[in-house]
Structures are given as structure tokens and as C-alpha cells.
Design a protein around this motif. Structure first.
Motif, PDB file in Angstrom:
ATOM      1  N   GLN A  62       8.361  22.835  24.716  1.00  0.00           N
ATOM      2  CA  GLN A  62       8.963  23.645  25.771  1.00  0.00           C
ATOM      3  C   GLN A  62      10.271  24.273  25.297  1.00  0.00           C
ATOM      4  O   GLN A  62      10.546  25.433  25.590  1.00  0.00           O
ATOM      5  N   LEU A  63      11.051  23.523  24.559  1.00  0.00           N
ATOM      6  CA  LEU A  63      12.288  24.058  23.996  1.00  0.00           C
ATOM      7  C   LEU A  63      11.981  25.207  23.042  1.00  0.00           C
ATOM      8  O   LEU A  63      12.632  26.260  23.088  1.00  0.00           O
ATOM      9  N   MET A  64      10.991  25.021  22.186  1.00  0.00           N
ATOM     10  CA  MET A  64      10.614  26.071  21.239  1.00  0.00           C
ATOM     11  C   MET A  64      10.076  27.306  21.966  1.00  0.00           C
ATOM     12  O   MET A  64      10.392  28.431  21.591  1.00  0.00           O
ATOM     13  N   ASP A  65       9.270  27.095  22.997  1.00  0.00           N
ATOM     14  CA  ASP A  65       8.717  28.222  23.750  1.00  0.00           C
ATOM     15  C   ASP A  65       9.814  29.028  24.436  1.00  0.00           C
ATOM     16  O   ASP A  65       9.672  30.232  24.642  1.00  0.00           O
ATOM     17  N   ALA A  66      10.908  28.374  24.794  1.00  0.00           N
ATOM     18  CA  ALA A  66      12.009  29.054  25.476  1.00  0.00           C
ATOM     19  C   ALA A  66      12.951  29.760  24.493  1.00  0.00           C
ATOM     20  O   ALA A  66      13.758  30.582  24.898  1.00  0.00           O
ATOM     21  N   SER A  67      12.861  29.448  23.227  1.00  0.00           N
ATOM     22  CA  SER A  67      13.758  30.033  22.225  1.00  0.00           C
ATOM     23  C   SER A  67      13.249  31.399  21.778  1.00  0.00           C
ATOM     24  O   SER A  67      12.118  31.511  21.303  1.00  0.00           O
ATOM     25  N   PRO A  68      14.066  32.442  21.903  1.00  0.00           N
ATOM     26  CA  PRO A  68      13.604  33.786  21.540  1.00  0.00           C
ATOM     27  C   PRO A  68      13.648  34.050  20.033  1.00  0.00           C
ATOM     28  O   PRO A  68      14.545  33.585  19.345  1.00  0.00           O
ATOM     29  N   GLY A  69      12.670  34.788  19.549  1.00  0.00           N
ATOM     30  CA  GLY A  69      12.683  35.308  18.188  1.00  0.00           C
ATOM     31  C   GLY A  69      12.208  34.400  17.072  1.00  0.00           C
ATOM     32  O   GLY A  69      11.954  34.866  15.976  1.00  0.00           O
ATOM     33  N   TRP A  70      12.084  33.104  17.291  1.00  0.00           N
ATOM     34  CA  TRP A  70      11.724  32.220  16.181  1.00  0.00           C
ATOM     35  C   TRP A  70      10.307  32.479  15.687  1.00  0.00           C
ATOM     36  O   TRP A  70      10.037  32.357  14.496  1.00  0.00           O
ATOM     37  N   ARG A  71       9.380  32.838  16.593  1.00  0.00           N
ATOM     38  CA  ARG A  71       7.991  33.085  16.170  1.00  0.00           C
ATOM     39  C   ARG A  71       7.925  34.244  15.170  1.00  0.00           C
ATOM     40  O   ARG A  71       7.244  34.168  14.143  1.00  0.00           O
ATOM     41  N   GLU A  72       8.632  35.317  15.492  1.00  0.00           N
ATOM     42  CA  GLU A  72       8.640  36.490  14.618  1.00  0.00           C
ATOM     43  C   GLU A  72       9.283  36.170  13.272  1.00  0.00           C
ATOM     44  O   GLU A  72       8.778  36.566  12.219  1.00  0.00           O
ATOM     45  N   LEU A  73      10.392  35.436  13.313  1.00  0.00           N
ATOM     46  CA  LEU A  73      11.086  35.068  12.078  1.00  0.00           C
ATOM     47  C   LEU A  73      10.206  34.199  11.187  1.00  0.00           C
ATOM     48  O   LEU A  73      10.074  34.448   9.981  1.00  0.00           O
ATOM     49  N   ILE A  74       9.581  33.195  11.759  1.00  0.00           N
ATOM     50  CA  ILE A  74       8.715  32.298  10.991  1.00  0.00           C
ATOM     51  C   ILE A  74       7.487  33.046  10.476  1.00  0.00           C
ATOM     52  O   ILE A  74       7.052  32.834   9.341  1.00  0.00           O
ATOM     53  N   THR A  75       6.926  33.942  11.296  1.00  0.00           N
ATOM     54  CA  THR A  75       5.772  34.721  10.866  1.00  0.00           C
ATOM     55  C   THR A  75       6.129  35.592   9.667  1.00  0.00           C
ATOM     56  O   THR A  75       5.382  35.651   8.684  1.00  0.00           O
ATOM     57  N   LEU A  76       7.278  36.259   9.717  1.00  0.00           N
ATOM     58  CA  LEU A  76       7.712  37.072   8.572  1.00  0.00           C
ATOM     59  C   LEU A  76       7.968  36.209   7.341  1.00  0.00           C
ATOM     60  O   LEU A  76       7.651  36.608   6.219  1.00  0.00           O
ATOM     61  N   GLY A  77       8.530  35.023   7.548  1.00  0.00           N
ATOM     62  CA  GLY A  77       8.736  34.106   6.426  1.00  0.00           C
ATOM     63  C   GLY A  77       7.425  33.684   5.789  1.00  0.00           C
ATOM     64  O   GLY A  77       7.318  33.600   4.563  1.00  0.00           O
ATOM     65  N   LYS A  78       6.411  33.430   6.600  1.00  0.00           N
ATOM     66  CA  LYS A  78       5.094  33.046   6.077  1.00  0.00           C
ATOM     67  C   LYS A  78       4.471  34.213   5.312  1.00  0.00           C
ATOM     68  O   LYS A  78       3.875  34.016   4.241  1.00  0.00           O
ATOM     69  N   ILE A  79       4.600  35.412   5.844  1.00  0.00           N
ATOM     70  CA  ILE A  79       4.066  36.598   5.143  1.00  0.00           C
ATOM     71  C   ILE A  79       4.762  36.756   3.795  1.00  0.00           C
ATOM     72  O   ILE A  79       4.118  37.021   2.776  1.00  0.00           O
ATOM     73  N   TRP A  80       6.085  36.584   3.771  1.00  0.00           N
ATOM     74  CA  TRP A  80       6.815  36.661   2.507  1.00  0.00           C
ATOM     75  C   TRP A  80       6.316  35.591   1.533  1.00  0.00           C
ATOM     76  O   TRP A  80       6.111  35.863   0.355  1.00  0.00           O
ATOM     77  N   ARG A 120      -9.961  37.647   1.599  1.00  0.00           N
ATOM     78  CA  ARG A 120      -9.664  36.402   2.301  1.00  0.00           C
ATOM     79  C   ARG A 120      -8.981  36.760   3.626  1.00  0.00           C
ATOM     80  O   ARG A 120      -8.203  37.703   3.687  1.00  0.00           O
ATOM     81  N   ALA A 121      -9.258  35.993   4.668  1.00  0.00           N
ATOM     82  CA  ALA A 121      -8.637  36.216   5.977  1.00  0.00           C
ATOM     83  C   ALA A 121      -8.036  34.915   6.475  1.00  0.00           C
ATOM     84  O   ALA A 121      -8.517  33.826   6.157  1.00  0.00           O
ATOM     85  N   MET A 122      -6.975  35.050   7.266  1.00  0.00           N
ATOM     86  CA  MET A 122      -6.341  33.891   7.889  1.00  0.00           C
ATOM     87  C   MET A 122      -5.641  34.348   9.161  1.00  0.00           C
ATOM     88  O   MET A 122      -5.446  35.535   9.372  1.00  0.00           O
ATOM     89  N   ARG A 123      -5.291  33.378   9.994  1.00  0.00           N
ATOM     90  CA  ARG A 123      -4.507  33.666  11.196  1.00  0.00           C
ATOM     91  C   ARG A 123      -3.212  32.876  11.090  1.00  0.00           C
ATOM     92  O   ARG A 123      -3.222  31.660  10.906  1.00  0.00           O
ATOM     93  N   ILE A 124      -2.099  33.579  11.169  1.00  0.00           N
ATOM     94  CA  ILE A 124      -0.808  32.912  11.075  1.00  0.00           C
ATOM     95  C   ILE A 124      -0.417  32.414  12.461  1.00  0.00           C
ATOM     96  O   ILE A 124      -0.214  33.204  13.377  1.00  0.00           O
ATOM     97  N   ASP A 125      -0.351  31.088  12.591  1.00  0.00           N
ATOM     98  CA  ASP A 125       0.116  30.462  13.825  1.00  0.00           C
ATOM     99  C   ASP A 125       1.573  30.069  13.607  1.00  0.00           C
ATOM    100  O   ASP A 125       1.871  29.346  12.656  1.00  0.00           O
ATOM    101  N   PRO A 126       2.496  30.555  14.440  1.00  0.00           N
ATOM    102  CA  PRO A 126       3.909  30.261  14.208  1.00  0.00           C
ATOM    103  C   PRO A 126       4.235  28.764  14.175  1.00  0.00           C
ATOM    104  O   PRO A 126       5.052  28.333  13.352  1.00  0.00           O
ATOM    105  N   TYR A 127       3.600  27.963  15.025  1.00  0.00           N
ATOM    106  CA  TYR A 127       3.862  26.525  15.013  1.00  0.00           C
ATOM    107  C   TYR A 127       3.404  25.891  13.701  1.00  0.00           C
ATOM    108  O   TYR A 127       4.093  25.056  13.128  1.00  0.00           O
ATOM    109  N   GLU A 128       2.230  26.290  13.228  1.00  0.00           N
ATOM    110  CA  GLU A 128       1.729  25.764  11.945  1.00  0.00           C
ATOM    111  C   GLU A 128       2.635  26.187  10.800  1.00  0.00           C
ATOM    112  O   GLU A 128       2.926  25.401   9.898  1.00  0.00           O
ATOM    113  N   ALA A 129       3.079  27.452  10.829  1.00  0.00           N
ATOM    114  CA  ALA A 129       3.949  27.964   9.770  1.00  0.00           C
ATOM    115  C   ALA A 129       5.291  27.232   9.767  1.00  0.00           C
ATOM    116  O   ALA A 129       5.820  26.884   8.707  1.00  0.00           O
TER     117      ALA A 129
END
Length: 190
Positions: A156-174, A121-130
Motif C-alpha cells: 500500500q505504501l508503494m502503491d501510494a508513492s508516485p513515480g517509482w514504477r516508471e523509474l524502476i521500469t526505466l532502470g530495468k530497460i537500461w 524474445r519477449a518479456m513483460r516488465i513488472d515494476p514490483y519484480e524489477a
């Protein structure tokens, strides 16, 4: 003048010596403990058995751009699926390249993902969706969360915030790694 000949002379003299120096250094590194760990019991590397790559629950393929990460991930997925393991390949980039490698001619799989081959199975993790999925699960108002994400100022606020994409992506992987079948077994082996 001697300076011009020095590199050639060193190459000539070290030509037979370098392989011996390298092999001696490697032997010292892998057969003895580093100086900082002397007299502290057995070396930790000697106690940890090497686990074959496909027997692990999670494999992260990472590196610089253009080094073949997608190809390696697809090859590992195909090998594991051929061995009967249930595999999920999660892409985290903006583009989807894995589906085209695993099932040429197929359309993108998106955030929901889909099975491309047997056991694969394949998927693409989108941080906003996650993030929307996570907040929807936590506060129970998924529709409201999605409307909030549609707000340009919030984006725009979310795009300016550092690190949340990586954190959410790791949370989704977990979250994906922790998923279980009805019989209690993990949903994916790798």
C-alpha cells in the motif's frame, strides 16, 4: 448574412492557396534555421545523420491508448528479427498482448520472458519484480526482499508513492540494454 458565407468563401479562395502556403512553410522550416538560431553556425539538424530505425539499440514505442503501439512494436520486432538482429520486446503494461501477435496461441511470457521466434524474445516488465530484483542484487537478500513485498502495508505504501514504477521500469530497460554475451557483444541488438 455575410458571416454565414465567410467560411465557404475562405475555403474557396484558400483552396489553391493553402497547399502553397503549407509547402512554403515546410520549405522554410527545413531549409533554414529558426529565427532563434540565426548566426550561430550550422544548424544541428544538418549535422546529425538520420539513423535507420532498426539500426538503433533502443526503440521506445509510446502514445495514447488504442493507437497501435503494440502492433507497431510487434511489426518492428518481426522486421528486425527477419533481418538477423537479436531482438527483445519488453512490454510494460498490465496485460500481455505482444506474445499473441508474435506467436499466436502462445501462453504469456511473464517477467522472465522467453524466445518466441528465432532471434526474438519477449518479456513483460513488472515494476514490483524489477524492484525486487534490483534490491536483491544490491543487498544480496532476495528472499527477504520478496517477503517484504508480500507485506500488504508495504504494498500500500508503494502503491501510494508516485513515480517509482516508471523509474524502476526505466532502470530495468537500461539493465537489459547493457547486458553482454560472454564474448563482450550486446545480448540484444534491438
Amino acid at each position: 448574412m455575410a458571416r454565414l458565407f465567410a467560411p465557404a468563401l475562405l475555403r474557396f479562395r484558400l483552396g489553391t492557396l493553402v497547399p502553397k502556403l503549407v509547402s512554403d512553410a515546410l520549405a522554410r522550416v527545413f531549409s533554414r534555421r529558426p529565427s532563434w538560431s540565426r548566426n550561430r553556425g550550422p544548424h544541428p539538424w544538418n549535422r546529425v545523420p538520420l539513423i535507420p530505425l532498426l539500426d538503433r539499440r533502443l526503440v521506445v514505442v509510446t502514445g495514447k491508448g488504442g493507437t497501435g503501439k503494440t502492433t507497431v512494436a510487434a511489426a518492428l520486432a518481426l522486421a528486425a528479427a527477419a533481418a538477423g538482429r537479436r531482438v527483445l520486446v519488453a512490454e510494460v503494461g498490465l496485460d500481455e498482448h505482444v506474445p499473441a501477435l508474435l506467436a499466436p496461441g502462445t501462453s504469456p511470457v511473464g517477467y522472465e520472458g522467453r524466445e518466441l521466434r528465432r532471434h526474438l524474445r519477449a518479456m513483460r516488465i513488472d515494476p514490483y519484480e524489477a524492484l525486487a530484483e534490483y534490491l536483491g542484487l544490491q543487498i544480496g537478500l532476495r528472499g527477504m526482499v520478496r517477503r517484504g513485498f508480500g507485506n500488504r502495508a508495504f504494498r500500500q505504501l508503494m502503491d501510494a508513492s508516485p513515480g517509482w514504477r516508471e523509474l524502476i521500469t526505466l532502470g530495468k530497460i537500461w539493465h537489459l540494454e547493457q547486458m553482454k554475451e560472454t564474448n563482450g557483444k550486446p545480448r540484444f541488438d534491438l
